[in-house]
Design an enzyme around this catalytic site. Sequence first.
Site, PDB file in Angstrom:
ATOM      1  N   GLY A 116     136.875   4.806  88.630  1.00 21.11           N
ATOM      2  CA  GLY A 116     135.497   4.992  88.183  1.00 21.11           C
ATOM      3  C   GLY A 116     134.919   6.368  88.390  1.00 21.11           C
ATOM      4  O   GLY A 116     133.773   6.494  88.823  1.00 21.11           O
ATOM      5  N   THR A 117     135.679   7.389  88.058  1.00 21.39           N
ATOM      6  CA  THR A 117     135.102   8.741  88.091  1.00 21.39           C
ATOM      7  C   THR A 117     135.482   9.472  86.816  1.00 21.39           C
ATOM      8  O   THR A 117     136.626   9.385  86.363  1.00 21.39           O
ATOM      9  CB  THR A 117     135.536   9.559  89.327  1.00 21.39           C
ATOM     10  OG1 THR A 117     135.101  10.921  89.148  1.00 21.39           O
ATOM     11  CG2 THR A 117     137.023   9.523  89.599  1.00 21.39           C
ATOM     12  N   HIS A 134     130.328  13.538  99.036  1.00 20.66           N
ATOM     13  CA  HIS A 134     129.010  14.015  98.588  1.00 20.66           C
ATOM     14  C   HIS A 134     127.864  13.520  99.472  1.00 20.66           C
ATOM     15  O   HIS A 134     126.731  13.474  99.024  1.00 20.66           O
ATOM     16  CB  HIS A 134     128.776  13.595  97.122  1.00 20.66           C
ATOM     17  CG  HIS A 134     129.713  14.283  96.170  1.00 20.66           C
ATOM     18  ND1 HIS A 134     129.956  13.835  94.891  1.00 20.66           N
ATOM     19  CD2 HIS A 134     130.461  15.414  96.322  1.00 20.66           C
ATOM     20  CE1 HIS A 134     130.830  14.654  94.303  1.00 20.66           C
ATOM     21  NE2 HIS A 134     131.154  15.603  95.150  1.00 20.66           N
ATOM     22  N   GLN A 183     133.163   9.739  96.151  1.00 18.14           N
ATOM     23  CA  GLN A 183     132.088  10.645  95.739  1.00 18.14           C
ATOM     24  C   GLN A 183     130.755   9.917  95.828  1.00 18.14           C
ATOM     25  O   GLN A 183     129.702  10.511  95.641  1.00 18.14           O
ATOM     26  CB  GLN A 183     132.306  11.099  94.293  1.00 18.14           C
ATOM     27  CG  GLN A 183     133.567  11.918  94.108  1.00 18.14           C
ATOM     28  CD  GLN A 183     133.887  12.081  92.636  1.00 18.14           C
ATOM     29  OE1 GLN A 183     133.394  12.981  91.971  1.00 18.14           O
ATOM     30  NE2 GLN A 183     134.711  11.207  92.108  1.00 18.14           N
ATOM     31  N   ASN A 184     130.818   8.612  96.101  1.00 18.26           N
ATOM     32  CA  ASN A 184     129.588   7.817  96.109  1.00 18.26           C
ATOM     33  C   ASN A 184     128.836   7.997  97.415  1.00 18.26           C
ATOM     34  O   ASN A 184     129.434   8.090  98.483  1.00 18.26           O
ATOM     35  CB  ASN A 184     129.913   6.332  95.898  1.00 18.26           C
ATOM     36  CG  ASN A 184     130.558   6.105  94.549  1.00 18.26           C
ATOM     37  OD1 ASN A 184     130.501   6.978  93.692  1.00 18.26           O
ATOM     38  ND2 ASN A 184     131.171   4.948  94.359  1.00 18.26           N
ATOM     39  N   VAL A 185     127.516   8.001  97.300  1.00 20.06           N
ATOM     40  CA  VAL A 185     126.692   8.146  98.495  1.00 20.06           C
ATOM     41  C   VAL A 185     126.216   6.783  99.000  1.00 20.06           C
ATOM     42  O   VAL A 185     125.566   6.695 100.033  1.00 20.06           O
ATOM     43  CB  VAL A 185     125.503   9.107  98.242  1.00 20.06           C
ATOM     44  CG1 VAL A 185     126.030  10.501  97.893  1.00 20.06           C
ATOM     45  CG2 VAL A 185     124.575   8.608  97.138  1.00 20.06           C
ATOM     46  N   ASP A 186     126.560   5.719  98.269  1.00 18.44           N
ATOM     47  CA  ASP A 186     126.189   4.381  98.749  1.00 18.44           C
ATOM     48  C   ASP A 186     127.112   3.972  99.897  1.00 18.44           C
ATOM     49  O   ASP A 186     128.078   4.671 100.223  1.00 18.44           O
ATOM     50  CB  ASP A 186     126.218   3.356  97.589  1.00 18.44           C
ATOM     51  CG  ASP A 186     127.620   3.136  97.021  1.00 18.44           C
ATOM     52  OD1 ASP A 186     128.558   2.887  97.804  1.00 18.44           O
ATOM     53  OD2 ASP A 186     127.785   3.198  95.782  1.00 18.44           O
ATOM     54  N   TYR A 205     115.360  10.098  96.206  1.00 24.51           N
ATOM     55  CA  TYR A 205     116.337   9.485  97.119  1.00 24.51           C
ATOM     56  C   TYR A 205     115.730   8.308  97.888  1.00 24.51           C
ATOM     57  O   TYR A 205     116.451   7.361  98.221  1.00 24.51           O
ATOM     58  CB  TYR A 205     116.958  10.546  98.039  1.00 24.51           C
ATOM     59  CG  TYR A 205     117.865  11.467  97.241  1.00 24.51           C
ATOM     60  CD1 TYR A 205     119.144  11.051  96.871  1.00 24.51           C
ATOM     61  CD2 TYR A 205     117.419  12.695  96.786  1.00 24.51           C
ATOM     62  CE1 TYR A 205     119.958  11.858  96.083  1.00 24.51           C
ATOM     63  CE2 TYR A 205     118.230  13.515  96.000  1.00 24.51           C
ATOM     64  CZ  TYR A 205     119.492  13.086  95.647  1.00 24.51           C
ATOM     65  OH  TYR A 205     120.298  13.880  94.855  1.00 24.51           O
ATOM     66  N   ARG A 258     116.368   5.550  95.569  1.00 28.26           N
ATOM     67  CA  ARG A 258     117.793   5.175  95.555  1.00 28.26           C
ATOM     68  C   ARG A 258     118.120   4.301  96.773  1.00 28.26           C
ATOM     69  O   ARG A 258     118.851   3.337  96.693  1.00 28.26           O
ATOM     70  CB  ARG A 258     118.712   6.415  95.601  1.00 28.26           C
ATOM     71  CG  ARG A 258     118.511   7.445  94.508  1.00 28.26           C
ATOM     72  CD  ARG A 258     119.332   7.129  93.269  1.00 28.26           C
ATOM     73  NE  ARG A 258     118.718   6.096  92.439  1.00 28.26           N
ATOM     74  CZ  ARG A 258     117.627   6.268  91.693  1.00 28.26           C
ATOM     75  NH1 ARG A 258     116.974   7.400  91.680  1.00 28.26           N
ATOM     76  NH2 ARG A 258     117.150   5.289  90.953  1.00 28.26           N
TER      77      ARG A 258
HETATM   78  P1  OAD Z   1     130.283   9.599  86.312  1.00 24.10           P
HETATM   79  O1  OAD Z   1     129.028   8.904  85.921  1.00 24.10           O
HETATM   80  O2  OAD Z   1     130.488  10.995  85.858  1.00 24.10           O
HETATM   81  O3  OAD Z   1     131.545   8.752  85.799  1.00 24.10           O
HETATM   82  C1  OAD Z   1     131.594   7.364  85.978  1.00 24.10           C
HETATM   83  C2  OAD Z   1     132.942   6.848  85.514  1.00 24.10           C
HETATM   84  O4  OAD Z   1     132.971   5.451  85.792  1.00 24.10           O
HETATM   85  C3  OAD Z   1     133.215   7.005  83.992  1.00 24.10           C
HETATM   86  O5  OAD Z   1     134.532   7.504  83.790  1.00 24.10           O
HETATM   87  C4  OAD Z   1     133.080   5.571  83.474  1.00 24.10           C
HETATM   88  O6  OAD Z   1     133.937   5.316  82.351  1.00 24.10           O
HETATM   89  C5  OAD Z   1     133.524   4.775  84.680  1.00 24.10           C
HETATM   90  N1  OAD Z   1     133.029   3.381  84.727  1.00 24.10           N
HETATM   91  C6  OAD Z   1     131.920   2.847  84.174  1.00 24.10           C
HETATM   92  N2  OAD Z   1     131.825   1.532  84.477  1.00 24.10           N
HETATM   93  C7  OAD Z   1     132.910   1.223  85.243  1.00 24.10           C
HETATM   94  C8  OAD Z   1     133.396   0.039  85.883  1.00 24.10           C
HETATM   95  N3  OAD Z   1     132.740  -1.120  85.799  1.00 24.10           N
HETATM   96  N4  OAD Z   1     134.528   0.114  86.594  1.00 24.10           N
HETATM   97  C9  OAD Z   1     135.227   1.290  86.690  1.00 24.10           C
HETATM   98  N5  OAD Z   1     134.818   2.427  86.117  1.00 24.10           N
HETATM   99  C10 OAD Z   1     133.683   2.405  85.397  1.00 24.10           C
HETATM  100  O7  OAD Z   1     130.375   9.494  87.926  1.00 24.10           O
HETATM  101  P2  OAD Z   1     131.250  10.330  88.954  1.00 24.10           P
HETATM  102  O8  OAD Z   1     132.528  10.804  88.352  1.00 24.10           O
HETATM  103  O9  OAD Z   1     131.315   9.537  90.207  1.00 24.10           O
HETATM  104  O10 OAD Z   1     127.336  13.943  92.558  1.00 24.10           O
HETATM  105  O11 OAD Z   1     130.310  11.568  89.213  1.00 24.10           O
HETATM  106  C11 OAD Z   1     130.696  12.538  90.150  1.00 24.10           C
HETATM  107  C12 OAD Z   1     129.490  13.151  90.813  1.00 24.10           C
HETATM  108  O12 OAD Z   1     128.583  13.624  89.810  1.00 24.10           O
HETATM  109  C13 OAD Z   1     128.658  12.195  91.622  1.00 24.10           C
HETATM  110  O13 OAD Z   1     129.165  12.010  92.934  1.00 24.10           O
HETATM  111  C14 OAD Z   1     127.308  12.840  91.648  1.00 24.10           C
HETATM  112  C15 OAD Z   1     127.223  13.303  90.212  1.00 24.10           C
HETATM  113  O14 OAD Z   1     126.459  14.388  89.944  1.00 24.10           O
HETATM  114  C16 OAD Z   1     126.206  14.326  93.191  1.00 24.10           C
HETATM  115  O15 OAD Z   1     125.141  13.761  93.045  1.00 24.10           O
HETATM  116  C17 OAD Z   1     126.390  15.501  94.085  1.00 24.10           C
END
Ligand code: OAD
Length: 233
Positions: free
Chosen positions: A175-176, A104, A86-89, A53, A56
């Site tokens: 973007g999730t 998160h 869900q972003n920590v930034d 971290y 990061r």
């Molecule tokens: P993921 O990495 O699982 O998913 C990222 C999503 O962003 C995918 O659906 C990609 O297709 C999409 N993506 C990629 N580039 C993009 C762009 N330029 N614009 C828009 N979308 C794009 O990330 P999260 O779903 O955020 O938790 O992950 C959820 C949680 O899992 C995080 O908060 C983290 C992780 O483990 C913890 O660390 C507790």
Amino acid sequence: MKNLVFLTGAGMSAESGISTFRDSGGLWEQYPVEAVASIQGYERNPQLVQNFYNQRRAQLSSVHPNEGHRLVASLQDQYHVTVVTQNVDDLHERAGSRNIIHLHGELMKATSSRNPNDTSCIVTLPKENPIIKMGDKAKDGSQLRPFIVWFGESVPMIEPAIAEVSKADILVVIGTSLNVYPAAGLLNFTNPHCQIYLIDPKQVPYNPTLGIHHIMKGASEGMKELCDILKKT
Ligand code: OAD
């Protein structure tokens, strides 16, 4: 004013240069998730987790909000906007969004390792040297740790997030991969009149009965298209 809620994930910050987690080359390919993002991992090797971290945070100081973050903030003039992330930034904050729920945790904050949700122990790290060292103490005398919700821990901010999503006239998911609960379950709390948009360049698994309008673009281009759609409605 209509209630507009954003639910954002790692893809929101991808164009700022922060890796997503599950795309190819994503963070969880480089670091075992259970080692750096679980309470068991921290208990096993706290120094490794602190280093992860600390790195990061160092990276965060060299990146900037992208057009997507800015367009999200720009809608505050016309809507009552809540960003559930869900972003920590802190890129939504730096782009000017005011009403943000971090599900998160927050990378720039540190907390007690005895009771991570004790708000009196949560501190913001100094921008010029945002490092936690082993031996640094929280107010309750325990080791300071990152203010991050790890796997295996409770997600206290889910309740206020549910309250906002249930009131939403418009929900925009950006973007999730909708892999991680309880965040992914938030879509099920929308009311029947809520319009739901999804901005993601890839297919994301979601409940087809929700009638989601998928804008298959990255965050910046997708937000431009969303703003055009909202202007016409
Ligand atoms: P993921 O990495 O699982 O998913 C990222 C999503 O962003 C995918 O659906 C990609 O297709 C999409 N993506 C990629 N580039 C993009 C762009 N330029 N614009 C828009 N979308 C794009 O990330 P999260 O779903 O955020 O938790 O992950 C959820 C949680 O899992 C995080 O908060 C983290 C992780 O483990 C913890 O660390 C507790």
